[in-house]
Design an enzyme around this catalytic site. Structure first.
Site, PDB file in Angstrom:
ATOM      1  N   HIS A  80      -7.053  -2.807  -7.279  1.00  0.00           N
ATOM      2  CA  HIS A  80      -6.184  -3.384  -8.296  1.00  0.00           C
ATOM      3  C   HIS A  80      -7.031  -3.779  -9.488  1.00  0.00           C
ATOM      4  O   HIS A  80      -8.172  -4.204  -9.314  1.00  0.00           O
ATOM      5  CB  HIS A  80      -5.457  -4.631  -7.743  1.00  0.00           C
ATOM      6  CG  HIS A  80      -4.263  -5.023  -8.535  1.00  0.00           C
ATOM      7  ND1 HIS A  80      -4.351  -5.816  -9.653  1.00  0.00           N
ATOM      8  CD2 HIS A  80      -2.946  -4.734  -8.369  1.00  0.00           C
ATOM      9  CE1 HIS A  80      -3.133  -6.004 -10.142  1.00  0.00           C
ATOM     10  NE2 HIS A  80      -2.260  -5.354  -9.388  1.00  0.00           N
ATOM     11  N   HIS A 138       2.369   2.709 -12.515  1.00  0.00           N
ATOM     12  CA  HIS A 138       2.871   1.333 -12.462  1.00  0.00           C
ATOM     13  C   HIS A 138       3.807   1.174 -11.254  1.00  0.00           C
ATOM     14  O   HIS A 138       3.404   0.668 -10.216  1.00  0.00           O
ATOM     15  CB  HIS A 138       3.563   1.027 -13.792  1.00  0.00           C
ATOM     16  CG  HIS A 138       3.926  -0.402 -14.015  1.00  0.00           C
ATOM     17  ND1 HIS A 138       3.601  -1.413 -13.163  1.00  0.00           N
ATOM     18  CD2 HIS A 138       4.595  -0.994 -15.041  1.00  0.00           C
ATOM     19  CE1 HIS A 138       4.045  -2.559 -13.629  1.00  0.00           C
ATOM     20  NE2 HIS A 138       4.659  -2.332 -14.766  1.00  0.00           N
ATOM     21  N   ASP A 173       1.584  -2.295  -2.969  1.00  0.00           N
ATOM     22  CA  ASP A 173       2.246  -1.029  -2.653  1.00  0.00           C
ATOM     23  C   ASP A 173       1.852  -0.449  -1.299  1.00  0.00           C
ATOM     24  O   ASP A 173       2.440   0.521  -0.854  1.00  0.00           O
ATOM     25  CB  ASP A 173       1.918   0.008  -3.738  1.00  0.00           C
ATOM     26  CG  ASP A 173       2.602  -0.346  -5.042  1.00  0.00           C
ATOM     27  OD1 ASP A 173       3.783  -0.697  -4.992  1.00  0.00           O
ATOM     28  OD2 ASP A 173       1.945  -0.283  -6.094  1.00  0.00           O
TER      29      ASP A 173
END
Ligand code: CMC
Length: 437
Positions: free
Chosen positions: A307, A268, A363
Site C-alpha cells: 500500500h 483504485h 482488497d
C-alpha cells in the site's frame, strides 16, 4: 530566526529566506518569494501524483501508515466496526460526532425516505446494453440525478446540501442494485423501507418471487461492516476527484459521478478482482511457494499486498479476515480462502516482503467474501462506491466550508516549444509528427 521555520539559501542569487513551518508543512506559495529577478514568477514545487503535497487541512480521517492506524473523526476503525452500523458511521464521518439515539433515528428515517428513484431513471437504465458494466451504469445514472434535482445547484444553502446528502446516501444502493439487475436481465426490485440499509440493498439485489425478502442477518451485518471499513480513506484518488471537481462549484451529483469514475479504475477500486484472478490461477495451497518465488523474481505482483500509505498490516484487512470466517459459516467456505491464508502466511515470513514492508491490504480478503455472498466481480467497485459516498460528501462539505480553498488548478512546468511562426500548409516539409494520424 524562529525555530519553527525553514531557512533556505538560493545559490543562484546568494539570498536567504525564512519560511514558516506549520503542522510539519511549509506553504508552497511562500516559495514564490524566492526569485532570481523582480519579474521572475518565483519558485514552485514539482510533485506529480501529489506524492508529498497536502492539498487540504482535514478533520475527517486519520491514517498512520507505519503503525497501521485508521480512525474516522478520532474513533479507531476497529471500534466502529465492532460497535456501530454503517449509517451511524456515515453520520459520524459526515457531521463529526456520533449521533444521539434521536439523531440516529432521524438520520435513518431521512435516508430511508429517499431510497426510491424517479421512474424515468429506470427508462434510461433500460437503454444500456445487456452486458453493460454496472459501474458504468452507476457513474452515468448518479450524474443524471443532477437533472432531476435542480435545487442541488444551491451548494451554499445548508438545507439544500442536507437534502442532497440524504438523497445520495439513500439512492446509491438503489442505483447500484438496479444496475446489477439490468446486467442480469432481471426485473428491478424496489426498495423495502422496513429493512435496514444493507438488508434493503440485499433485497434490491437478490429478491426473486417471494412476497417479502428475508435477508440473512449474518450476511447483512457482514456487508454493513464492509461498508464501515470503506466509508472514507482521506485523500485517495476518488476523494481527490470529488474535491477537485466540486471545487468548480458544480452540484454534488456531478461531483460524485466524477469520484465514482475515478474509483472505477483498476489501480483504485479494482484490486480485489485481481486478487480473485490471482488466487484462481494459483489453484491450490501447494502451488503457493512456487507462486511467491515467481513474484520475488519479478514475474508479477502479489495482488492485495502492499500500500502507498500502509507500511504495516492494513487494519481493515484484519477486520475483513474475521468477517470472512463469519460469512463462510453461512455460505460455506470459499476454497480460495485457504490459498489466501497460506499465501499470507508464507509472504509474511519471507524476507522479500518483510524488507519492503508489504502486508495484506483491504482488497486481499474482501473479494473472497463478496464472491461467497454471490456478487459477480463487476459488482466489486460498485460495492466500494456505495459506502465511500459518505466520505466523498463529507470531504466535499469540508472543502466548501474551508475559506482557503479555491477552484483546484495546479500549475505546470512547461517544457514544450518556445514561440515559433505559423507555417502555411503548402510550405510545410516533413516533421517528426508526420504519420501519427
Ligand atoms: N508484490 C510484490 N512486490 C511488491 C508489491 C506486491 N504487491 N508491492 C510492492 N512491491 C515491491 C516493488 O516491486 C518494489 O520493490 P523494489 O524496491 O525491489 O523495486 C517495492 O515493493 C516498493 O513498491 P512500489 O511500487 O514503489 O510501492 P507503491 O507505494 O508505489 O505501490 C501499490 C503501492 C499498492 C500500488 C503496490 O503495493 C501494488 O501494486 N500492490 C498490488 C496491488 C494492490 O493490492 N492494490 C490495492 C491497494 S489498496 C486499495 C486502495 O486503497 O485503493
Amino acid at each position: 530566526m524562529g525555530t519553527n521555520t525553514l531557512a533556505i539559501t538560493d545559490n543562484r542569487t546568494g539570498k536567504s529566506y525564512e519560511i514558516a513551518i506549520e503542522h510539519d508543512t511549509i506553504r508552497a506559495l511562500d516559495l514564490r518569494r524566492i526569485k532570481v529577478s523582480e519579474d521572475d514568477f518565483g519558485l514552485m514545487t514539482y510533485d506529480p501524483a501529489f506524492m508529498n503535497t497536502a492539498s487540504c487541512h482535514s478533520r475527517i480521517t486519520y491514517i498512520d501508515g507505519d503503525k497501521g492506524i485508521l480512525r474516522y473523526r478520532g474513533y479507531p476503525i476497529e471500534e466502529l466496526a465492532e460497535g456501530s452500523s454503517y449509517l451511524e458511521t456515515a453520520y459520524l464521518v459526515l457531521y463529526g460526532e456520533l449521533p444521539t439515539s434521536d439523531e440516529l433515528k432521524a438520520w435513518i428515517h431521512n435516508v430511508t425516505y429517499h431510497t426510491f428513484i424517479h421512474e424515468n431513471i429506470k427508462t434510461f437504465m433500460d437503454g444500456f446494453h445487456y452486458d453493460a458494466h454496472p459501474m458504468g451504469i452507476l457513474v452515468s445514472t448518479v450524474a443524471a440525478l443532477s437533472t432531476f434535482y435542480v435545487d442541488a445547484k444551491n451548494i451554499f444553502d445548508p438545507e439544500s446540501r442536507k437534502k442532497q446528502t440524504h438523497r445520495l446516501i439513500a439512492k446509491m444502493p438503489t442505483l447500484a442494485a438496479f444496475a446489477y439487475r439490468h446486467s442480469r436481465g432481471m426485473p428491478y426490485s424496489y426498495p423495502d423501507n422496513a429493512l435496514s440499509y444493507t438488508e434493503n440493498f440485499l433485497n434490491m439485489l437478490f429478491k426473486m418471487s417471494e412476497v417479502k425478502y428475508q435477508p440473512n442477518p449474518t450476511l447483512a451485518r457482514a456487508l454493513d461492516v464492509l461498508f464501515i471499513l470503506h466509508a472514507d480513506h482521506e485523500q485517495n484518488c476518488s476523494t481527490n476527484a470529488m474535491r477537485s471537481v466540486g471545487s468548480s462549484h458544480v452540484d454534488p451529483y456531478s461531483a460524485v459521478a466524477a469520484a465514482a469514475a475515478a474509483l472505477y479504475g483498476p489501480l483504485h477500486g479494482g484490486a480485489n478482482e485481481a486478487v480473485l484472478k490471482m488466487l484462481a490461477e494459483i489453484g491450490a495451497k501447494d502451488q503457493v511457494p512456487g507462486f511467491v518465488k515467481r513474484v520475488k523474481a519479478g514475474e508479477g505482483r502479489l495482488m492485495g499486498f502492499g500500500h502507498r500509505v500502509y507500511k504495516n498490516y492494513d487494519p481493515r484487512a484484519k477486520i475483513i479476515k474475521r468477517v470472512a470466517e463469519e460469512v463462510f459459516e453461512v455460505t460455506g467456505r470459499n476454497p480460495l480462502l485457504d490459498i489466501a491464508v497460506e499465501l499470507e502466511r508464507i509472504a509474511l515470513e519471507d524476507e522479500y516482503f518483510i524488507q519492503r514492508k508489504l502486508y495484506p491490504n483491504v482488497d486481499f480478503y474482501s473479494g473472497i467474501i463478496y464472491q461467497a455472498m454471490g456478487f459477480p466481480v463487476e459488482m466489486f467497485p460498485v460495492l466500494f462506491a456505495i459506502p465511500r459516498t459518505s466520505g466523498w460528501i463529507a470531504q466535499w462539505e469540508e472543502m466548501l466550508s474551508d475559506s482557503e480553498q479555491k477552484i483546484a488548478r495546479p500549475r505546470q512546468v512547461y517544457l514544450g516549444e518556445a514561440q515559433r511562426k505559423f507555417v502555411p500548409l503548402e510550405r510545410r516539409g516533413a516533421n517528426p509528427g508526420k504519420g501519427r494520424v
